[in-house]
Design a protein around this motif. Sequence first.
Motif, PDB file in Angstrom:
ATOM      1  N   LYS A 292     109.123 -17.860 -35.032  1.00 52.66           N
ATOM      2  CA  LYS A 292     110.422 -18.526 -35.098  1.00 52.66           C
ATOM      3  C   LYS A 292     111.402 -17.930 -34.078  1.00 52.66           C
ATOM      4  O   LYS A 292     111.291 -16.762 -33.704  1.00 52.66           O
ATOM      5  CB  LYS A 292     111.020 -18.369 -36.494  1.00 52.66           C
ATOM      6  N   PRO A 293     112.377 -18.733 -33.653  1.00 53.70           N
ATOM      7  CA  PRO A 293     113.500 -18.140 -32.913  1.00 53.70           C
ATOM      8  C   PRO A 293     114.215 -17.140 -33.819  1.00 53.70           C
ATOM      9  O   PRO A 293     114.133 -17.228 -35.047  1.00 53.70           O
ATOM     10  CB  PRO A 293     114.398 -19.349 -32.599  1.00 53.70           C
ATOM     11  N   SER A 294     114.901 -16.195 -33.218  1.00 51.85           N
ATOM     12  CA  SER A 294     115.543 -15.150 -34.009  1.00 51.85           C
ATOM     13  C   SER A 294     116.915 -14.816 -33.446  1.00 51.85           C
ATOM     14  O   SER A 294     117.130 -14.859 -32.234  1.00 51.85           O
ATOM     15  CB  SER A 294     114.664 -13.893 -34.022  1.00 51.85           C
ATOM     16  N   LEU A 295     117.838 -14.481 -34.345  1.00 51.78           N
ATOM     17  CA  LEU A 295     119.185 -14.076 -33.957  1.00 51.78           C
ATOM     18  C   LEU A 295     119.495 -12.737 -34.613  1.00 51.78           C
ATOM     19  O   LEU A 295     119.543 -12.628 -35.838  1.00 51.78           O
ATOM     20  CB  LEU A 295     120.220 -15.119 -34.401  1.00 51.78           C
ATOM     21  N   MET A 296     119.660 -11.728 -33.790  1.00 56.25           N
ATOM     22  CA  MET A 296     119.998 -10.400 -34.287  1.00 56.25           C
ATOM     23  C   MET A 296     121.474 -10.122 -34.053  1.00 56.25           C
ATOM     24  O   MET A 296     122.015 -10.391 -32.978  1.00 56.25           O
ATOM     25  CB  MET A 296     119.178  -9.316 -33.576  1.00 56.25           C
ATOM     26  N   SER A 297     122.121  -9.561 -35.065  1.00 57.20           N
ATOM     27  CA  SER A 297     123.495  -9.084 -34.929  1.00 57.20           C
ATOM     28  C   SER A 297     123.447  -7.589 -34.654  1.00 57.20           C
ATOM     29  O   SER A 297     122.851  -6.829 -35.423  1.00 57.20           O
ATOM     30  CB  SER A 297     124.281  -9.366 -36.209  1.00 57.20           C
ATOM     31  N   PHE A 298     124.059  -7.159 -33.557  1.00 56.63           N
ATOM     32  CA  PHE A 298     124.047  -5.754 -33.156  1.00 56.63           C
ATOM     33  C   PHE A 298     125.495  -5.246 -33.149  1.00 56.63           C
ATOM     34  O   PHE A 298     126.247  -5.493 -32.206  1.00 56.63           O
ATOM     35  CB  PHE A 298     123.423  -5.606 -31.769  1.00 56.63           C
ATOM     36  N   PRO A 299     125.934  -4.558 -34.210  1.00 56.15           N
ATOM     37  CA  PRO A 299     127.317  -4.080 -34.266  1.00 56.15           C
ATOM     38  C   PRO A 299     127.623  -3.099 -33.135  1.00 56.15           C
ATOM     39  O   PRO A 299     126.958  -2.075 -32.996  1.00 56.15           O
ATOM     40  CB  PRO A 299     127.394  -3.391 -35.637  1.00 56.15           C
TER      41      PRO A 299
END
Length: 457
Positions: A292-299
Amino acid sequence: MVSLCVNFSDQIQVEIMSKKLIKPSSPTPNHLQNYKLSFFDQIVDKTHMPVVLFYPHPINSSTTTNFMVQQLEESLSRILTHVYPAAGRFAQDKCSINCLDQGVTLIKAKVNCLMDDFLQEASTNFDLALNFWPQGIKDVDATSLFTTPLMVVQIAIFQCGGLALSMSTAHPAMDGWASFTFIYEWSRVCKLGMSTEKINFMSFDLANVFGPRDVSTMFEASAIFPGLRPDAKIVAKNFVMDEVSLSKLRDKLTNCKNPGALSFKPSRVEMVTAILWRAQLRASQAITGKVKPSLMSFPLNLRGKLKYPETTNPYGNFVIEVPIAYEPKGTNMDLKDFIILIREAVQKTVDYCGEASTDEVVDLVANLYNQSYGGQDWGTSDDIEEFTCSSLCRFHMQEADFGWGNPNLMHFGSRHHQVFWLYSTQCGNSIAVQMDLKENYLHFIERDLDFLAFTKF
């Protein structure tokens, strides 16, 4: 006396002995009694964020547990004189904090087992650490958040004299840096006996630079982190990313003899994040049958990265959740592709913010969040793998020594969504990881041989 029973292995009880308010040791001056929240405070999750530190009783120490608790109370009162908003309450308009020294809630409890017995069970079931959150924090939601004290501290004493020190803070008032820095500096005040006049590690004027905005007109409804789907169960696992294995990986990735070698030396955080990201997608592939496509949040902690002096070490929230998107190209998932994505997205944001005006930074945040977290292609799609990777490697949590040594176990977060928590080990250059992940995903990751090659459980 209130009794709170917490069952793990159907044996353990945590009994609440007392609850009181700890106020700053010196009154907050009149001109500081209203602290204004900033734009960055407005756009975070409306939740309480707990952390738990476990301390064994010092070997061969004559220090009693009662004396240890007394030191914690007295030093907490002293440090609140500097971090005065933490002892206040949200104003009715939710745009400021009334700093009238209302106090921090302090709960004292006792546990009817030895810490060694707890640690042995927690090594295979890390969810047991959830039982040491401050009492009542699990019930705080967006509705009750603004009527709950901004900070709640709990001290739970084991039969052996060891203790679990937990602290939960209202996220709209303090981000991870502010909360963890508070704990570390509190430990120094406690251990060194520092007077209030010498405590000075935060500033309190971020709203003078990034004042509050009408965020209802700036962000899509789904752009500010709607969180995990309600039907997903999150479990936790603790492990260490091996220093030797990471060094070998860096050498391999930067070896000019290898086709497609990286043109830069990746950091440990970049490599570990890439390894975790790929492992999660492989688990997803095993479950769903596709990559799957993926979206990571990187603070990204913005402190010290902008040109304004008020933004060096401010209290409150000062983070951009940098969205990093991965679009699969077939079934091949090369680590260097993830590393490049992470480096480019974070560095682009750092470079821009370093020269941008305050309005430009605000516009950047709105555009990033709307296009990613609130966009139809990413944030609002059910076919996207979403998670957060939060690096705490420079926050010194593992060095929070209140006078009886460093913590031998730490637990982070609220389990509202999937998060990889990275922090430095006490010895060497290895990185410890707390993985909060969907239960069925963790089952596959624990059996991923490529992932296991870098880890020590």
